[in-house]
Design a protein around this motif. Structure first.
Motif, PDB file in Angstrom:
ATOM      1  N   ASP A  96       0.859  -1.184   0.000  1.00  0.00           N
ATOM      2  CA  ASP A  96       0.000   0.000   0.000  1.00  0.00           C
ATOM      3  C   ASP A  96       0.901   1.241   0.000  1.00  0.00           C
ATOM      4  OD1 ASP A  96      -1.673   2.179   0.775  1.00  0.00           O
ATOM      5  OD2 ASP A  96      -3.129   0.743   1.564  1.00  0.00           O
ATOM      6  N   PRO A  97       0.762   2.120  -1.005  1.00  0.00           N
ATOM      7  CA  PRO A  97       1.645   3.294  -1.065  1.00  0.00           C
ATOM      8  C   PRO A  97       1.493   4.211   0.148  1.00  0.00           C
ATOM      9  CG  PRO A  97      -0.172   3.499  -2.622  1.00  0.00           C
ATOM     10  CD  PRO A  97      -0.214   2.097  -2.083  1.00  0.00           C
ATOM     11  N   ARG A  98       0.375   4.045   0.856  1.00  0.00           N
ATOM     12  CA  ARG A  98       0.165   4.931   2.010  1.00  0.00           C
ATOM     13  C   ARG A  98       1.018   4.524   3.209  1.00  0.00           C
ATOM     14  NH1 ARG A  98      -5.734   4.334   3.375  1.00  0.00           N
ATOM     15  NH2 ARG A  98      -5.176   2.197   2.933  1.00  0.00           N
ATOM     16  N   LEU A  99       1.558   3.299   3.140  1.00  0.00           N
ATOM     17  CA  LEU A  99       2.330   2.800   4.280  1.00  0.00           C
ATOM     18  C   LEU A  99       3.518   3.719   4.579  1.00  0.00           C
ATOM     19  CD1 LEU A  99       2.491   0.539   6.326  1.00  0.00           C
ATOM     20  CD2 LEU A  99       3.852  -0.779   4.697  1.00  0.00           C
ATOM     21  N   GLN A 100       4.254   4.038   3.516  1.00  0.00           N
ATOM     22  CA  GLN A 100       5.425   4.893   3.678  1.00  0.00           C
ATOM     23  C   GLN A 100       5.012   6.279   4.165  1.00  0.00           C
ATOM     24  OE1 GLN A 100       7.715   5.303   0.107  1.00  0.00           O
ATOM     25  NE2 GLN A 100       9.555   5.820   1.258  1.00  0.00           N
ATOM     26  N   GLU A 101       3.922   6.763   3.587  1.00  0.00           N
ATOM     27  CA  GLU A 101       3.416   8.076   3.979  1.00  0.00           C
ATOM     28  C   GLU A 101       3.080   8.068   5.478  1.00  0.00           C
ATOM     29  OE1 GLU A 101      -0.035   9.246   1.758  1.00  0.00           O
ATOM     30  OE2 GLU A 101      -0.389  10.973   3.065  1.00  0.00           O
ATOM     31  N   ALA A 102       2.387   7.011   5.909  1.00  0.00           N
ATOM     32  CA  ALA A 102       1.988   6.918   7.325  1.00  0.00           C
ATOM     33  C   ALA A 102       3.211   6.849   8.218  1.00  0.00           C
ATOM     34  CB  ALA A 102       1.108   5.686   7.539  1.00  0.00           C
ATOM     35  N   GLN A 103       4.220   6.096   7.780  1.00  0.00           N
ATOM     36  CA  GLN A 103       5.410   5.923   8.622  1.00  0.00           C
ATOM     37  C   GLN A 103       6.273   7.175   8.666  1.00  0.00           C
ATOM     38  OE1 GLN A 103       6.714   2.304   6.808  1.00  0.00           O
ATOM     39  NE2 GLN A 103       5.830   1.016   8.413  1.00  0.00           N
ATOM     40  N   SER A 104       6.059   8.077   7.699  1.00  0.00           N
ATOM     41  CA  SER A 104       6.877   9.295   7.705  1.00  0.00           C
ATOM     42  C   SER A 104       6.308  10.367   8.633  1.00  0.00           C
ATOM     43  CB  SER A 104       6.985   9.846   6.282  1.00  0.00           C
ATOM     44  OG  SER A 104       5.763  10.443   5.912  1.00  0.00           O
TER      45      SER A 104
END
Ligand SMILES: [Zn+2]
Length: 378
Positions: A4-12
């Motif tokens: 899910d591309p949002r994973l990285q966004e969430a982790q940032s």
């Protein structure tokens, strides 16, 4: 889910920002730790977030199986699954794919970051002003209970030419704590005589104070303090500490710098060795003297500094030899690794340093203990 591309966004998203979005904000700040009641199981200090490691933890086990990152924190507070936590942090999957929407969120996040930085800078300025206010309320330490305290700790002050001006006496210094039983309100837990040390930055400006509350009736001379049934530390800093030191004097132009973590250890070293060119500074905390270390498999005791830590203490230019004095009462292997990291950072960053040394006065004893023991001999 992992792609899910949002994973990285969430982790940032910084953990402190996730906490503030979730209104988990009744936390007390202590360095990079913030501690307070757990949003799920309560208590007063069992929950913590670490802004350096970007993790959270509950000592009562609420963190088990949730993941220590921001997504896990959302799951804890919102009591939801992983996907719902991602939705909470980044919006529903289909919306966040829109690049414009994503750019808009990035801008908002950047604004939040800047706001947070401004807030941190404001708090820092205010803390420095308060530290200077405390410093200005103090009196000279010579002939005061500070002298008695240091003598009690085995430091023979009459061997020094004068009391270091970085030490002063406050006859009635308030000890403030946050009362978590009462909405985190600041209350006075104690008021009494204290040794106050000036914490100064690279330009020798007072940016913080180190305070030791005194009680001459106790064997080590420091006050026994409690609040809500919990023991309080008799020594506390206020203001800015990172990269700073307590300058305890020396003779002649500074070529050798001797540093211990605490005031007592450093002063003991000064009494033990007074030579021209030798100066003595207390490094205040191990974290400050060591700075960040490279960690990972097999590196725990390697003592390799992370040179990207630009806040860690560095000795002034011109110092040729840097000596760290290890306290006897700390965990020896870990302390050694931390001090080595600090010494190696100094060697790598300060061109004038030719020699670094780590002095350890012996298992379970610090220089100060040795001086106190020597007193018993006669
Ligand atoms: Zn909990």
């Amino acid at each position: 889910m992992q792609d899910d591309p949002r994973l990285q966004e969430a982790q940032s998203i910084p953990i402190e920002e996730v906490a503030s979005r979730l209104a988990v904000d009744d936390l007390t700040r202590l360095g990079r730790e913030r501690t307070g009641p757990c949003p799920r199981c309560g208590g007063t200090d069992r929950f913590s977030i670490n802004t350096l490691k970007q993790v959270w933890h509950c000592r009562h086990g609420c963190s088990d199986g949730l993941g220590a990152d921001g997504i896990g924190l959302v799951r804890l507070v919102m009591n939801c699954d992983f996907r719902a936590a991602l939705d909470y942090l980044c919006g529903a999957a289909d919306i966040s794919i829109d690049p414009e929407e994503r750019a808009r969120r990035e801008r908002v996040r950047e604004q939040d970051r800047r706001k947070q930085e401004d807030r941190a800078a404001w708090h820092r300025r205010r803390a420095i002003l308060r530290a200077r206010e405390i410093w200005s309320e103090c009196r000279p330490a010579a002939g005061s209970p500070v002298t008695d305290y240091l003598e009690q700790r085995g430091i023979r002050l009459h061997w020094l030419p004068s009391m270091p001006p970085a030490l002063q006496y406050h006859p009635a210094l308030p000890y403030m704590v946050q009362d978590h039983r009462n909405g985190g309100e600041w209350v006075e837990a104690h008021r009494g005589p204290a040794m106050v040390a000036a914490v100064t930055d690279a330009e020798n400006r007072v940016v913080g104070v180190h305070r030791t509350w005194l009680d001459p009736r106790r064997p080590k001379g420091t006050a026994a303090l409690t609040f809500n049934g919990e023991a309080l530390k008799a020594k506390k800093t206020w203001g800015h500490v990172k990269g700073c030191a307590i300058r305890l004097g020396g003779a002649g132009p500074r070529t050798t710098l001797v540093m211990g973590e605490g005031i007592e250890t450093t002063l003991s070293a000064r009494v033990a060795r007074q030579s021209d060119g030798w100066h003595f500074w207390a490094g205040i905390s191990m974290g400050n003297m060591a700075g960040r270390r490279k960690l990972g498999k097999g590196l725990k005791y390697a003592g390799i500094p992370d040179l990207e830590d630009d806040e860690a203490f560095l000795p002034p230019a011109g110092v040729r030899e840097l000596i760290f004095v290890q306290d006897g009462d700390s965990e020896p292997r870990l302390t050694r690794a931390q001090m080595l990291a600090g010494l190696r950072r100094a060697k790598a960053c300060i061109a004038s340093i030719e020699r670094i040394r780590l002095v350890h006065p012996g298992e379970g004893r610090d220089l100060n203990d040795i001086l106190m023991g020597a007193q018993d001999d006669h």
